[in-house]
Design a protein around this motif. Structure first.
Motif, short mmCIF file in Angstrom:
data_model
loop_
_atom_site.label_atom_id
_atom_site.label_comp_id
_atom_site.label_asym_id
_atom_site.label_seq_id
_atom_site.Cartn_x
_atom_site.Cartn_y
_atom_site.Cartn_z
N ARG A 46 70.58 90.83 49.56
CA ARG A 46 71.45 91.49 50.55
C ARG A 46 70.66 91.78 51.82
NH1 ARG A 46 68.29 94.91 51.81
NH2 ARG A 46 67.81 96.90 50.89
N LYS A 56 67.57 105.04 57.70
CA LYS A 56 66.15 104.93 57.32
C LYS A 56 65.24 105.23 58.52
CE LYS A 56 63.45 102.61 53.90
NZ LYS A 56 63.52 101.72 52.77
N LYS A 60 62.47 108.12 58.57
CA LYS A 60 61.06 107.84 58.82
C LYS A 60 60.59 108.32 60.19
CE LYS A 60 59.58 103.83 56.46
NZ LYS A 60 59.16 102.45 56.64
N GLU A 72 60.83 97.65 56.02
CA GLU A 72 60.36 96.52 55.21
C GLU A 72 61.48 95.80 54.47
OE1 GLU A 72 56.19 98.33 54.59
OE2 GLU A 72 57.07 96.76 55.84
N ASP A 73 62.57 96.51 54.26
CA ASP A 73 63.58 95.94 53.35
C ASP A 73 64.90 95.61 54.05
OD1 ASP A 73 64.32 98.56 53.76
OD2 ASP A 73 65.06 98.86 51.73
N LYS A 106 53.69 96.78 45.23
CA LYS A 106 53.79 98.13 44.63
C LYS A 106 54.22 97.97 43.18
CE LYS A 106 55.58 100.09 48.96
NZ LYS A 106 56.75 100.75 49.56
N SER A 115 60.65 110.16 40.05
CA SER A 115 62.09 110.16 39.71
C SER A 115 62.36 109.50 38.36
CB SER A 115 62.86 109.39 40.78
OG SER A 115 62.39 108.05 40.86
N HIS A 121 57.53 95.82 43.24
CA HIS A 121 57.95 95.44 44.59
C HIS A 121 56.89 94.57 45.27
CE1 HIS A 121 60.78 99.15 45.24
NE2 HIS A 121 60.99 98.54 44.10
N GLU A 140 61.69 92.22 51.17
CA GLU A 140 61.27 93.03 50.02
C GLU A 140 61.86 92.41 48.75
OE1 GLU A 140 61.16 97.68 49.22
OE2 GLU A 140 63.07 96.81 48.60
N TRP A 151 69.21 101.66 34.97
CA TRP A 151 68.81 103.04 35.32
C TRP A 151 68.83 103.23 36.84
CZ3 TRP A 151 65.42 105.63 38.33
CH2 TRP A 151 65.25 106.99 38.07
N ALA A 152 68.20 102.29 37.56
CA ALA A 152 68.08 102.43 39.02
C ALA A 152 69.46 102.44 39.70
CB ALA A 152 67.23 101.29 39.59
N HIS A 156 70.76 105.57 41.72
CA HIS A 156 71.07 105.36 43.14
C HIS A 156 72.46 105.92 43.46
CE1 HIS A 156 71.86 103.09 46.87
NE2 HIS A 156 70.55 103.10 47.01
P1 0O2 Z 1 68.22 101.39 49.25
O1 0O2 Z 1 69.49 102.08 49.52
O2 0O2 Z 1 68.12 100.86 47.86
O3 0O2 Z 1 67.90 100.32 50.25
P2 0O2 Z 1 59.68 101.81 52.54
O4 0O2 Z 1 60.82 100.90 52.12
O5 0O2 Z 1 58.35 101.39 52.00
O6 0O2 Z 1 59.66 102.02 53.99
P3 0O2 Z 1 59.83 103.82 50.60
O7 0O2 Z 1 61.12 104.47 50.21
O8 0O2 Z 1 58.65 104.68 50.61
O9 0O2 Z 1 60.05 103.21 51.99
O10 0O2 Z 1 59.51 102.56 49.70
P4 0O2 Z 1 59.73 102.44 48.17
O11 0O2 Z 1 59.46 103.73 47.51
O12 0O2 Z 1 58.94 101.27 47.73
O13 0O2 Z 1 61.29 102.17 48.04
C1 0O2 Z 1 61.86 101.00 48.49
C2 0O2 Z 1 63.15 100.75 47.73
O14 0O2 Z 1 62.92 100.87 46.31
C3 0O2 Z 1 64.24 101.78 47.99
O15 0O2 Z 1 64.93 101.45 49.16
C4 0O2 Z 1 65.10 101.63 46.73
O16 0O2 Z 1 65.87 100.45 46.77
C5 0O2 Z 1 64.04 101.45 45.66
N1 0O2 Z 1 63.64 102.77 45.14
C6 0O2 Z 1 62.49 103.42 45.37
N2 0O2 Z 1 62.47 104.60 44.72
C7 0O2 Z 1 63.63 104.70 44.05
C8 0O2 Z 1 64.19 105.69 43.17
O17 0O2 Z 1 63.61 106.73 42.88
N3 0O2 Z 1 65.44 105.43 42.67
C9 0O2 Z 1 66.13 104.30 42.95
N4 0O2 Z 1 67.34 104.14 42.40
N5 0O2 Z 1 65.63 103.34 43.77
C10 0O2 Z 1 64.40 103.54 44.32
P5 0O2 Z 1 65.72 102.55 49.97
O18 0O2 Z 1 65.81 102.11 51.39
O19 0O2 Z 1 65.12 103.90 49.73
O20 0O2 Z 1 67.14 102.54 49.34
#
Ligand code: 0O2
Length: 264
Positions: A46, A56, A60, A72-73, A106, A115, A121, A140, A151-152, A156
């Motif tokens: 996506r 975001k 940030k 990044e994503d 990661k 969590s 990743h 990403e 679970w995720a 979410h």
């Molecule tokens: P969304 O809505 O899924 O896109 P960064 O992306 O490195 O700038 P961050 O949040 O520090 O920021 O990176 P991280 O922790 O690697 O998280 C990147 C993505 O991993 C998140 O994107 C989520 O998709 C997923 N993720 C990370 N932590 C969790 C968690 O605790 N629960 C769930 N369900 N997903 C998680 P976004 O943009 O936060 O969200």
């Protein structure tokens, strides 16, 4: 930023997501074709919604003008595996490919998030060909098991429902569920070989049957009807025995018959 500019910025990410999902789906198809076990079960991709990108940036504290460097994503690929071991195989496979340049890694499986989140990743650079020339975009890639994904996905949705403020009693339940997911993945890994063997022989059988039916169908235009009816009857008889070796033998014999007809 006006909508046209957003479209321009997001287009290379859309191209990257389409190309990458196509490539990974190709790997699944190739495994199916050879009747071998695929470490990749499913692939989804996506491009992040504009509203989520803005959110975001706000979170940030970064400028919207530099999202290509700060987020990044924007392009997100999710690879779902059946077993934890498959995740590491997929990671190695991606690292060995020449079309991805890994810039960050990661491992939230070895280092589970507070969590309870688990996933692997990779942030990679991927090149797309635009009219203006080649362009490298960040992608990403999240790699996780079916159980981790369940679970995720649930967590979410709850984050969204509670606006990132999940109440402690729900948090506790999610934490218990995360532990249960670890146990489930471990137990599945213990019977991994058996499950993979069963799936492989199912796929091999499906491929042989598809080949046989295809050959019979082709014979209709070159062989005589009575011969084809005899072949079909024989096929049903072999099929009913549920014996893979017999099915394989029948398929080879049928190929020789078809070859004979083609040579006439
Ligand atoms: P969304 O809505 O899924 O896109 P960064 O992306 O490195 O700038 P961050 O949040 O520090 O920021 O990176 P991280 O922790 O690697 O998280 C990147 C993505 O991993 C998140 O994107 C989520 O998709 C997923 N993720 C990370 N932590 C969790 C968690 O605790 N629960 C769930 N369900 N997903 C998680 P976004 O943009 O936060 O969200």
């Amino acid at each position: 930023m006006d909508i046209q500019l957003w479209k321009e910025i997001l287009l290379p990410y859309q191209m990257a997501v389409s190309e990458i999902t196509l490539k990974f789906n190709g790997i699944i198809s190739e495994h199916r074709n050879f009747g071998t076990y695929s470490p990749i079960e499913q692939v989804n991709g996506r491009v992040k919604k504009i509203s989520s990108i803005l959110e975001k940036c706000q979170k940030k504290g970064t400028s919207v003008d530099d999202i290509e460097n700060n987020i990044e994503d924007i392009a997100g690929i999710r690879i779902i595996c059946q077993f934890v071991e498959d995740i590491y195989k997929v990671v190695d496979m991606i690292k060995n490919r020449s079309d991805f340049e890994i810039i960050q890694e990661k491992d939230y499986i070895t280092n589970q998030k507070e969590s309870g989140y688990r996933s692997y990743h990779l942030i990679a650079l991927y090149e797309v060909q635009m009219l203006s020339g080649p362009k490298k975009v960040k992608v990403e890639i999240q790699i996780r098991t079916l159980a981790m994904n369940f679970w995720a996905t649930v967590e979410h949705s709850l984050q969204y429902k509670y606006k990132h403020n999940i109440p402690p009693h729900v948090r506790k339940k999610l934490s218990n569920a995360a532990d249960a997911i670890i146990t489930l993945d471990e137990q599945m890994s213990e019977i991994r070989e058996e499950i993979a063997d069963a799936q492989n022989s199912f796929q091999i059988k499906a491929n042989i049957i598809a080949d046989i039916l295809n050959t019979i169908q082709n014979l209709y235009s070159i062989a005589n009807k009575r011969e084809i009816v005899k072949i079909q009857d024989e096929f049903f008889r072999v099929y009913k025995t549920d014996d893979l070796e017999k099915l394989e033998r029948f398929s080879k014999e049928l190929d020789i018959i078809a070859e004979g007809y083609r040579a006439q």
